[in-house]
Design an enzyme around this catalytic site. Structure first.
Site, PDB file in Angstrom:
ATOM      1  N   GLU A  45       8.746   5.328  16.847  1.00 16.74           N
ATOM      2  CA  GLU A  45       9.557   5.671  17.884  1.00 16.74           C
ATOM      3  C   GLU A  45       8.636   6.407  18.942  1.00 16.74           C
ATOM      4  O   GLU A  45       8.934   5.987  20.243  1.00 16.74           O
ATOM      5  CB  GLU A  45      10.549   6.954  17.230  1.00 16.74           C
ATOM      6  CG  GLU A  45      11.253   7.323  18.545  1.00 16.74           C
ATOM      7  CD  GLU A  45      11.833   8.699  18.205  1.00 16.74           C
ATOM      8  OE1 GLU A  45      12.325   9.768  19.152  1.00 16.74           O
ATOM      9  OE2 GLU A  45      12.048   9.116  16.933  1.00 16.74           O
ATOM     10  N   ASP A  49       8.680   4.159  22.601  1.00 16.82           N
ATOM     11  CA  ASP A  49       9.560   4.853  23.761  1.00 16.82           C
ATOM     12  C   ASP A  49       8.302   4.554  24.843  1.00 16.82           C
ATOM     13  O   ASP A  49       8.929   4.049  26.117  1.00 16.82           O
ATOM     14  CB  ASP A  49       9.550   6.536  23.644  1.00 16.82           C
ATOM     15  CG  ASP A  49       9.854   6.998  25.187  1.00 16.82           C
ATOM     16  OD1 ASP A  49      10.865   6.845  25.440  1.00 16.82           O
ATOM     17  OD2 ASP A  49       8.958   7.787  25.541  1.00 16.82           O
ATOM     18  N   ASP A 118      16.708   6.065  18.596  1.00  9.33           N
ATOM     19  CA  ASP A 118      15.310   6.190  18.086  1.00  9.33           C
ATOM     20  C   ASP A 118      14.774   4.961  17.150  1.00  9.33           C
ATOM     21  O   ASP A 118      13.556   4.463  17.344  1.00  9.33           O
ATOM     22  CB  ASP A 118      15.222   7.673  17.107  1.00  9.33           C
ATOM     23  CG  ASP A 118      15.506   8.586  17.851  1.00  9.33           C
ATOM     24  OD1 ASP A 118      15.394   8.693  18.977  1.00  9.33           O
ATOM     25  OD2 ASP A 118      15.827   9.725  17.223  1.00  9.33           O
ATOM     26  N   GLU A 121      13.542   1.918  19.470  1.00  6.39           N
ATOM     27  CA  GLU A 121      12.333   2.195  20.078  1.00  6.39           C
ATOM     28  C   GLU A 121      11.324   2.304  19.000  1.00  6.39           C
ATOM     29  O   GLU A 121      10.228   1.392  19.429  1.00  6.39           O
ATOM     30  CB  GLU A 121      12.253   3.706  20.565  1.00  6.39           C
ATOM     31  CG  GLU A 121      13.243   4.041  21.723  1.00  6.39           C
ATOM     32  CD  GLU A 121      12.870   5.608  22.198  1.00  6.39           C
ATOM     33  OE1 GLU A 121      13.332   5.685  23.238  1.00  6.39           O
ATOM     34  OE2 GLU A 121      12.887   6.348  21.358  1.00  6.39           O
TER      35      GLU A 121
END
Length: 229
Positions: A45, A49, A118, A121
């Site tokens: 995650e 991002d 989450d 990502e």
């Protein structure tokens, strides 16, 4: 066997066939089910991002060559925020293949916005590690494509529009007050009130505090603009 079949079906929705399937397994494994031999998706995650951010910044620059930084920043924020990631996750059925612990599953984890965002990502990071940035960029542009086209309108959200409206008339920015929360943990309902210094107010309810604030601002702005012709 069922999990493997489900992940293969998910790969088709995602548009990427993994050379290393263990990356996808890790991307869909929540911390509630992790162990010493079963890593969760938190590190992915973190990486995802950043990969999403770079891919999106590049896409926005190419979509509008004349846009200034002040125009690009709110568009970028609208596209990479958790709500947007969760919406994309729902569209491709990511919640259906998440590996969750029993307590998280019973509390409706497959529908939780933060958990879905989450995981989305993490999946982007898994694609990046499996096939490189070009593959991750292609996935982002495929899944976010329609949103990129309409982001200028979306980025000018109701809260921003209401604040600009009142400031143009010499008033202080509106205030937002959380009036309460109801419903179960997996499907909460937030009630928010927005109020102007001149006394006008509106209330709204939504599944997140942010969405309730937006809905209240939209309702109040519509009423004020209608009153002023």
């Amino acid at each position: 066997m069922k999990l493997a079949a489900d992940l293969q079906a998910f790969e088709q929705k995602l548009g990427h066939r993994f050379r290393d399937p263990s990356l996808l397994v890790q991307a869909v494994t929540h911390s509630s089910l992790s162990s010493a031999t079963r890593p969760d998706n938190q590190r992915l995650e973190f990486l995802g991002d950043r990969v999403l951010g770079l891919a999106m910044a590049e896409a926005l620059l190419q979509a509008d060559m004349a846009a200034a930084e002040g125009q690009l920043a709110p568009r970028f924020n609208a596209l990479v925020r958790k709500e947007a990631c969760a919406d994309v996750a729902r569209e491709i059925g990511l919640g259906e293949v998440l590996k969750l612990g029993r307590s998280e599953m019973l509390s409706g984890g497959r529908r939780k916005e933060a958990l879905l965002g989450d995981a989305m990502e993490a999946v982007i990071a898994a694609v990046y590690l499996d096939a490189g940035f070009d593959a991750a960029r292609a996935i982002v542009r495929q899944l976010w494509g329609p949103r990129i086209g309409r982001v200028e309108q979306d980025a000018r959200d109701a809260k921003t529009a209401l604040q600009e409206w009142v400031q143009a008339r010499g008033q202080q920015p509106p205030s937002y007050t959380a009036l309460g929360r109801s419903g179960p943990d997996h499907q909460p309902v937030f009630t928010v009130e927005v109020r102007l210094t001149s006394g006008e107010s509106e209330q709204a309810q939504a599944g997140t505090k942010r969405a309730a604030e937006q809905a209240a601002a939209k309702a109040l702005l519509a009423r004020m603009e209608g009153r002023n012709g």
